[in-house]
Design an enzyme around this catalytic site. Sequence first.
Site, PDB file in Angstrom:
ATOM      1  N   LEU A 125       0.844  -1.198   0.000  1.00  0.00           N
ATOM      2  CA  LEU A 125       0.000   0.000   0.000  1.00  0.00           C
ATOM      3  C   LEU A 125       0.885   1.256   0.000  1.00  0.00           C
ATOM      4  O   LEU A 125       0.704   2.160  -0.814  1.00  0.00           O
ATOM      5  CB  LEU A 125      -0.907  -0.032   1.243  1.00  0.00           C
ATOM      6  CG  LEU A 125      -1.831   1.158   1.447  1.00  0.00           C
ATOM      7  CD1 LEU A 125      -2.775   1.325   0.276  1.00  0.00           C
ATOM      8  CD2 LEU A 125      -2.664   0.964   2.725  1.00  0.00           C
ATOM      9  N   THR A 126       1.858   1.291   0.898  1.00  0.00           N
ATOM     10  CA  THR A 126       2.623   2.528   1.122  1.00  0.00           C
ATOM     11  C   THR A 126       3.535   2.883  -0.058  1.00  0.00           C
ATOM     12  O   THR A 126       4.204   2.021  -0.615  1.00  0.00           O
ATOM     13  CB  THR A 126       3.455   2.396   2.416  1.00  0.00           C
ATOM     14  OG1 THR A 126       2.579   2.029   3.476  1.00  0.00           O
ATOM     15  CG2 THR A 126       4.168   3.689   2.753  1.00  0.00           C
ATOM     16  N   THR A 158       6.754  -5.084   4.276  1.00  0.00           N
ATOM     17  CA  THR A 158       7.182  -6.250   5.060  1.00  0.00           C
ATOM     18  C   THR A 158       7.095  -7.520   4.209  1.00  0.00           C
ATOM     19  O   THR A 158       6.161  -7.670   3.412  1.00  0.00           O
ATOM     20  CB  THR A 158       6.286  -6.388   6.315  1.00  0.00           C
ATOM     21  OG1 THR A 158       6.297  -5.138   7.007  1.00  0.00           O
ATOM     22  CG2 THR A 158       6.800  -7.481   7.252  1.00  0.00           C
ATOM     23  N   GLU A 365       0.476   0.728  10.112  1.00  0.00           N
ATOM     24  CA  GLU A 365      -0.949   0.356   9.997  1.00  0.00           C
ATOM     25  C   GLU A 365      -1.879   1.341  10.704  1.00  0.00           C
ATOM     26  O   GLU A 365      -2.808   0.950  11.402  1.00  0.00           O
ATOM     27  CB  GLU A 365      -1.171  -1.081  10.482  1.00  0.00           C
ATOM     28  CG  GLU A 365      -0.442  -2.066   9.592  1.00  0.00           C
ATOM     29  CD  GLU A 365      -0.752  -3.506   9.893  1.00  0.00           C
ATOM     30  OE1 GLU A 365      -1.933  -3.818  10.126  1.00  0.00           O
ATOM     31  OE2 GLU A 365       0.188  -4.311   9.893  1.00  0.00           O
ATOM     32  N   THR A 367      -1.176   5.515  12.079  1.00  0.00           N
ATOM     33  CA  THR A 367      -0.438   6.164  13.173  1.00  0.00           C
ATOM     34  C   THR A 367      -1.409   6.456  14.316  1.00  0.00           C
ATOM     35  O   THR A 367      -2.642   6.442  14.128  1.00  0.00           O
ATOM     36  CB  THR A 367       0.169   7.507  12.696  1.00  0.00           C
ATOM     37  OG1 THR A 367      -0.915   8.384  12.337  1.00  0.00           O
ATOM     38  CG2 THR A 367       1.096   7.319  11.489  1.00  0.00           C
TER      39      THR A 367
HETATM   40  C1  LIG Z   1       9.171  -1.653   9.287  1.00  0.00           C
HETATM   41  C2  LIG Z   1       7.982  -1.165   8.548  1.00  0.00           C
HETATM   42  C3  LIG Z   1       7.142  -2.077   7.936  1.00  0.00           C
HETATM   43  C4  LIG Z   1       6.047  -1.638   7.169  1.00  0.00           C
HETATM   44  N1  LIG Z   1       5.292  -2.554   6.497  1.00  0.00           N
HETATM   45  C5  LIG Z   1       4.373  -2.127   5.596  1.00  0.00           C
HETATM   46  C6  LIG Z   1       3.709  -3.049   4.720  1.00  0.00           C
HETATM   47  O1  LIG Z   1       3.914  -4.275   4.805  1.00  0.00           O
HETATM   48  N2  LIG Z   1       2.852  -2.567   3.782  1.00  0.00           N
HETATM   49  C7  LIG Z   1       2.597  -1.230   3.653  1.00  0.00           C
HETATM   50  O2  LIG Z   1       1.819  -0.857   2.765  1.00  0.00           O
HETATM   51  N3  LIG Z   1       3.190  -0.320   4.485  1.00  0.00           N
HETATM   52  C8  LIG Z   1       4.082  -0.737   5.427  1.00  0.00           C
HETATM   53  N4  LIG Z   1       4.717   0.182   6.255  1.00  0.00           N
HETATM   54  C9  LIG Z   1       4.412   1.600   6.118  1.00  0.00           C
HETATM   55  C10 LIG Z   1       3.622   2.202   7.271  1.00  0.00           C
HETATM   56  O3  LIG Z   1       2.362   1.593   7.395  1.00  0.00           O
HETATM   57  C11 LIG Z   1       3.528   3.719   7.023  1.00  0.00           C
HETATM   58  O4  LIG Z   1       4.837   4.222   7.171  1.00  0.00           O
HETATM   59  C12 LIG Z   1       2.568   4.384   7.980  1.00  0.00           C
HETATM   60  O5  LIG Z   1       1.251   4.108   7.572  1.00  0.00           O
HETATM   61  C13 LIG Z   1       2.719   5.898   8.067  1.00  0.00           C
HETATM   62  O6  LIG Z   1       2.932   6.507   6.830  1.00  0.00           O
HETATM   63  P1  LIG Z   1       4.153   7.543   6.665  1.00  0.00           P
HETATM   64  O7  LIG Z   1       5.359   6.900   7.242  1.00  0.00           O
HETATM   65  O8  LIG Z   1       4.211   7.956   5.244  1.00  0.00           O
HETATM   66  O9  LIG Z   1       3.787   8.769   7.591  1.00  0.00           O
HETATM   67  P2  LIG Z   1       2.945  10.088   7.189  1.00  0.00           P
HETATM   68  O10 LIG Z   1       1.611   9.709   6.675  1.00  0.00           O
HETATM   69  O11 LIG Z   1       3.795  10.964   6.348  1.00  0.00           O
HETATM   70  O12 LIG Z   1       2.753  10.760   8.605  1.00  0.00           O
HETATM   71  C14 LIG Z   1       3.753  11.576   9.238  1.00  0.00           C
HETATM   72  C15 LIG Z   1       3.133  12.196  10.498  1.00  0.00           C
HETATM   73  O13 LIG Z   1       2.025  13.035  10.122  1.00  0.00           O
HETATM   74  C16 LIG Z   1       0.858  12.608  10.810  1.00  0.00           C
HETATM   75  N5  LIG Z   1      -0.315  12.801   9.952  1.00  0.00           N
HETATM   76  C17 LIG Z   1      -0.472  12.443   8.644  1.00  0.00           C
HETATM   77  N6  LIG Z   1      -1.704  12.770   8.218  1.00  0.00           N
HETATM   78  C18 LIG Z   1      -2.346  13.319   9.274  1.00  0.00           C
HETATM   79  C19 LIG Z   1      -3.652  13.856   9.480  1.00  0.00           C
HETATM   80  N7  LIG Z   1      -4.581  13.867   8.527  1.00  0.00           N
HETATM   81  N8  LIG Z   1      -3.972  14.335  10.704  1.00  0.00           N
HETATM   82  C20 LIG Z   1      -3.058  14.312  11.705  1.00  0.00           C
HETATM   83  N9  LIG Z   1      -1.810  13.836  11.586  1.00  0.00           N
HETATM   84  C21 LIG Z   1      -1.467  13.338  10.386  1.00  0.00           C
HETATM   85  C22 LIG Z   1       1.084  11.140  11.128  1.00  0.00           C
HETATM   86  O14 LIG Z   1       0.271  10.708  12.183  1.00  0.00           O
HETATM   87  C23 LIG Z   1       2.573  11.131  11.461  1.00  0.00           C
HETATM   88  O15 LIG Z   1       2.765  11.543  12.780  1.00  0.00           O
HETATM   89  C24 LIG Z   1       5.777  -0.247   7.067  1.00  0.00           C
HETATM   90  C25 LIG Z   1       6.596   0.678   7.741  1.00  0.00           C
HETATM   91  C26 LIG Z   1       7.694   0.228   8.460  1.00  0.00           C
HETATM   92  C27 LIG Z   1       8.580   1.243   9.127  1.00  0.00           C
END
Ligand SMILES: Cc1cc2nc3c(=O)[nH]c(=O)nc-3n(C[C@H](O)[C@H](O)[C@H](O)COP(=O)(O)OP(=O)(O)OC[C@H]3O[C@@H](n4cnc5c(N)ncnc54)[C@H](O)[C@@H]3O)c2cc1C
Length: 385
Positions: A125-126, A158, A365, A367
């Site tokens: 997804l990401t 992952t 999954e 924040t």
């Molecule tokens: C080890 C690891 C494994 C992972 N595995 C998977 C996987 O298997 N499949 C997959 O698809 N993804 C995976 N991810 C990704 C993970 O789910 C995302 O990183 C996560 O959903 C957050 O997205 P972002 O890092 O882009 O943060 P962002 O969305 O950029 O957020 C940054 C900050 O802004 C805040 N924020 C964003 N929007 C809003 C809003 N509307 N209101 C208030 N605050 C907000 C967030 O809460 C956070 O504090 C993985 C990540 C890691 C580190």
Amino acid sequence: MHPLLTTAHEQYRHTIREFAEAEIKAIAGILDDAGTFSPELTRKMGILGLFGITIPEQYGGLNKDTLSYIIAVEELARIDSSQAATVASHNSLGIGPIYEFGTEKQKSELLPQLCTGDKLWAFGLTEETAGSDVRGTKTEARLENGSWVINGSKIFITNSSSELSYGATLQAVTGMKNGEKELSAILVPRSTPGYRSERTGNKMMWRAADTGKLFFENCRVPEENLLGTRGMGAKIMLKTLDSGRLSIAAMGLGLARGAFEMSLDYSRRREQFGQPIARFQSIAFKLADMDMKIELARNILYKACVMKDRGELFAREAAMAKLYCSEIAREVADEAVQIYGSYGLFKDNTIERFYRDQRILQIGEGTSEILRIVISRYLGLKHLL
Ligand SMILES: Cc1cc2nc3c(=O)[nH]c(=O)nc-3n(C[C@H](O)[C@H](O)[C@H](O)COP(=O)(O)OP(=O)(O)OC[C@H]3O[C@@H](n4cnc5c(N)ncnc54)[C@H](O)[C@@H]3O)c2cc1C
């Protein structure tokens, strides 16, 4: 025994605990230090049935309920979050949507192979532009002569880049409708020409779990690899995340329990001022608070699992369980380090790994901020997002 559990649940817990103590405990720190994913250990977990826990036997799974699955993840995380992450991601995000939304053909072809621990399936997804904003997807899939032609990339995925990785379910833009992106979910085997994966190293946490980037360049899969119907992508992804949140919550609960047990034991052994530090009220009260938070976390998580198994709507409770369990995991791990004093700050002490491993639980999954938005919506506060 927790009132929502049966003796069969407790027996299953015992089986997983024995396995984690015998097969994972001794090597967890070594794998973490080296930042190495272990295919051998993954296969051993596969032999135990950990890669198809809730999938019916006809597709090669154990046909257990959600509570059993969550107990398994909890027991793994009590010892090592990396192995718990490998299992949770495969079950909830990898095979979960294939079982729930797949055609009979997709299920009977893929699931028996994916329940063994020899082949892992990822959830893509990401992207760089699509984190919390799941509609930020840029990966495109164009229908051309009966095939989807996919171009784009995914990050932080992952189980996507090890020798066991077999493919991924991708969210892709399949067109535009009324000025909005049409998002669909597509099953893409790793063997497809144009599919490339790259391991992502240098992680602070889950260092022995596999995380990777995926790249798709004119990657062609048959039209029938669509999961669900066209335009259903975001629904599939968000429903999958509801279930996934239960397993992240289980990781928080298991990690908190491991940290609590270690610090309780240490506080009884460590003497200062001529007595075990557990006899100081400030340390005993920390332990009492940790125990209480773990108890509350367990209650909301197990309740959400039972609701899921009864076929009730459980998205609100799953969001609460994920939010609460992940936040108490941070608080408990932090207090555990405090109880260990300086010894807790060194890598030769397991609590240091637990302190690092809890940190993703408030991010992956959904924040903590996004989960508060989800819960607020159930209060009728729809203006949020
Ligand atoms: C080890 C690891 C494994 C992972 N595995 C998977 C996987 O298997 N499949 C997959 O698809 N993804 C995976 N991810 C990704 C993970 O789910 C995302 O990183 C996560 O959903 C957050 O997205 P972002 O890092 O882009 O943060 P962002 O969305 O950029 O957020 C940054 C900050 O802004 C805040 N924020 C964003 N929007 C809003 C809003 N509307 N209101 C208030 N605050 C907000 C967030 O809460 C956070 O504090 C993985 C990540 C890691 C580190």
